[in-house]
Design a protein around this motif. Structure first.
Motif, mmCIF file in Angstrom:
data_model
loop_
_atom_site.group_PDB
_atom_site.id
_atom_site.type_symbol
_atom_site.label_atom_id
_atom_site.label_comp_id
_atom_site.label_asym_id
_atom_site.label_seq_id
_atom_site.Cartn_x
_atom_site.Cartn_y
_atom_site.Cartn_z
ATOM 1 N N ALA A 199 7.322 12.098 1.686
ATOM 2 C CA ALA A 199 8.201 11.607 0.626
ATOM 3 C C ALA A 199 7.956 12.381 -0.666
ATOM 4 O O ALA A 199 8.905 12.742 -1.379
ATOM 5 N N ALA A 200 6.675 12.656 -0.962
ATOM 6 C CA ALA A 200 6.360 13.379 -2.202
ATOM 7 C C ALA A 200 6.901 14.803 -2.141
ATOM 8 O O ALA A 200 7.466 15.301 -3.119
ATOM 9 N N HIS A 245 -2.308 -2.240 6.305
ATOM 10 C CA HIS A 245 -3.511 -2.327 5.483
ATOM 11 C C HIS A 245 -4.136 -3.715 5.566
ATOM 12 O O HIS A 245 -5.358 -3.855 5.507
ATOM 13 N N ASP A 265 0.468 4.316 -2.460
ATOM 14 C CA ASP A 265 0.332 5.699 -1.989
ATOM 15 C C ASP A 265 1.427 6.587 -2.579
ATOM 16 O O ASP A 265 1.177 7.740 -2.944
ATOM 17 N N MET A 266 2.648 6.048 -2.662
ATOM 18 C CA MET A 266 3.757 6.823 -3.211
ATOM 19 C C MET A 266 3.545 7.106 -4.704
ATOM 20 O O MET A 266 3.957 8.140 -5.210
ATOM 21 N N VAL A 274 0.874 9.944 -4.972
ATOM 22 C CA VAL A 274 1.377 11.284 -4.679
ATOM 23 C C VAL A 274 2.494 11.685 -5.650
ATOM 24 O O VAL A 274 3.041 12.780 -5.533
ATOM 25 N N PRO A 279 3.785 9.174 3.106
ATOM 26 C CA PRO A 279 3.841 9.417 1.658
ATOM 27 C C PRO A 279 3.832 10.910 1.303
ATOM 28 O O PRO A 279 4.540 11.327 0.380
ATOM 29 N N LEU A 286 4.011 4.871 7.410
ATOM 30 C CA LEU A 286 4.023 4.702 5.958
ATOM 31 C C LEU A 286 2.602 4.647 5.413
ATOM 32 O O LEU A 286 2.322 5.071 4.302
ATOM 33 N N ALA A 287 1.681 4.133 6.234
ATOM 34 C CA ALA A 287 0.297 3.994 5.786
ATOM 35 C C ALA A 287 -0.511 5.278 5.972
ATOM 36 O O ALA A 287 -1.646 5.357 5.514
ATOM 37 N N HIS A 313 0.828 -1.206 0.000
ATOM 38 C CA HIS A 313 0.000 0.000 0.000
ATOM 39 C C HIS A 313 0.864 1.259 0.000
ATOM 40 O O HIS A 313 0.483 2.268 -0.577
ATOM 41 N N GLY A 314 2.029 1.208 0.663
ATOM 42 C CA GLY A 314 2.954 2.337 0.620
ATOM 43 C C GLY A 314 3.367 2.626 -0.815
ATOM 44 O O GLY A 314 3.424 3.777 -1.251
ATOM 45 N N LEU A 363 5.603 10.214 -6.441
ATOM 46 C CA LEU A 363 7.041 10.032 -6.199
ATOM 47 C C LEU A 363 7.694 9.262 -7.347
ATOM 48 O O LEU A 363 8.850 9.511 -7.681
#
Lengths: 297, 297
Positions: free
Chosen positions: B112-113, B226, A230-231, A234, B109, B104-105, A226-227, A236
């Motif tokens: 990181a973005a 998750h 999600d990344m 967004v 994110p 991370l969940a 899921h990370g 990345l």
């Protein structure tokens, strides 16, 4: 015969990580746990637990715990005949199972829920780093595993579950920034991509299939399914996602599939201890059904 | 001075896991990689890499790789002054960072973005099993970590990020089945609950706060944030979830919060190598901002 109460104490210490928590789980005193473990170690003339933070089993300790798991599994099937009702918390049967992250994120919860409805048994899931699954089964750490590698394991049988299908996806902003002039080998060398871990070669596999190149751009490492998603959302990087997780996002325009004609299939297998026990059969049935609904065969 | 090209070869082998993949990443031949590594080992009189599947660094190898990471980080800041454009793939700066699964969940994110937008640097995320974060920082395996335990680490500074708030939730069917007569200590002993791993005591903490008891029912172990949520949604058990992940589900009626007055806070920290380098500062800034928007302080 082995001293099973002592062996149950060893297993509880290994499972809980400390003598104190094992005592709480078994509802006895820590000194009783300690006596049982030490007594068994003395009679066997071997150390079973490496005392530490957390306490861990020695190789012999692991073998004995695996044996105890099998005995409990077989004993569980006798419960109706013995007329016993639900066992106490310390005696409840627990099935250790290794699952790969992408299965846990897609079809496996349905399998677990179906199993939970028919069996009064706990699941102890381990996230599997696929290369080690076979060894975990051999060492008796798990009794079954979902794996992406078909490897025969002694004492186990292997079922094919079909294949998990992956799509290369990126966010619309990411596509506008890196692929405005199309998805070319040159653009691919500039665009950051996501990799799950060192064993994840799906990106390169897709690049070879879709563009005939292996070289991809700079890598961000994100070891969570899921990370990873999600990344990507967004912006990345771009990445390979299980289709079951991204189809809605693609339809809603949150993700763009980079080359819809080039999806990548990863075959999955269910490797399970050969033991005629109801709980294992129920789990295998639930896994097979849930996988069949999501994975292509 | 150290032989940096040779050290870069060592780091590539450790990062990629094999001499062949390191060669591909550095765009040199495997025998050139092998010569550099062996040459450095001979000059130092010590083994740096344990050859295996995968190849792994020895303790000295790890220290040298950590040193190389720091040198690269400092060198990266010189790039504008040297007028160099984007470095080649083999030279691209990579920041190893440990993150706990629930961060991370939820909020990570976004951090990181934001970092990806300002820095041309790769992130190498490791899912952190909180107890080991400090050791990973000490061993130089990561340069920064999100952790749930405030532990001072030599050579690092620690920022408080606020607290991640957890709610006890279950599916409506699960509540109807197990808590039809209310959430009582007796009902709690019967209802299966989910735990992330052996170090996860949130369920017991909540039970103590909400009901004054510590004993919870049979446990299913699900080591994925998750996966944990998905298993709750399909009704395998009740569990403690980051509020940020479940508020929408509670509002939509897919989950029921068991005792809204008793949420549990887990403080989080950012521990980062003390090194005056732009990339580290940019990441710290992005982490602090993103955490501030989700975590209560």
């Amino acid at each position: 015969m082995l001293d099973y109460p002592a062996l149950a104490a060893v297993a509880a210490v290994v499972r809980e990580g400390s003598f104190e928590r094992a005592a709480a789980a078994l509802a006895i005193t820590p000194s009783a746990v300690s006596q049982r473990v030490r007594g068994l170690e003395e009679r066997l003339g071997a150390i079973l637990i490496v005392r530490g933070q957390p306490c861990e089993a020695t190789e012999l300790g692991r073998s004995l715990c695996a044996h105890l798991d099998q005995v409990r599994l077989l004993e569980h099937d006798l419960a109706p005949a013995l007329g016993s009702t639900a066992a106490g918390a310390g005696d409840r049967l627990t099935l250790p199972v290794a699952v790969n992250a992408d299965s846990l994120a897609t079809w496996f919860p349905a399998a677990a829920a179906a199993f939970g409805r028919v069996a009064d048994v706990s699941l102890d899931l381990t996230l599997d780093d696929e290369a080690h699954t076979a060894n975990r089964l051999r060492a008796g750490e798990v009794m079954a595993a979902v794996t992406a590698e078909r490897e025969p394991v002694q004492g186990c049988r292997t079922l094919s579950l079909g294949a998990l299908r992956y799509a290369a996806c990126a966010s619309p902003e990411f596509v506008a920034r890196y692929f405005a002039r199309g998805i070319t080998p040159q653009a691919l060398e500039q665009a950051p991509c996501l990799r799950f871990d060192r064993r994840d070669f799906l990106q390169a596999r897709w690049a070879r299939a879709a563009l005939g190149v292996e070289r991809v751009g700079p890598v961000h490492w994100v070891p969570s399914t899921h990370g990873f998603l999600d990344m990507t959302l967004v912006g990345l990087g771009w990445g390979m996602h299980p289709c079951a997780m991204v189809e809605d996002r693609i339809a809603a325009g949150h993700l763009i599939e980079l080359a819809p004609a080039h999806r990548v299939d990863v075959p999955l297998y269910w490797t399970v201890t050969r033991l005629h026990a109801a709980a294992l059969n129920q789990l295998t049935q639930a896994v097979s059904t849930a996988a069949g609904e999501v994975l292509g065969r």
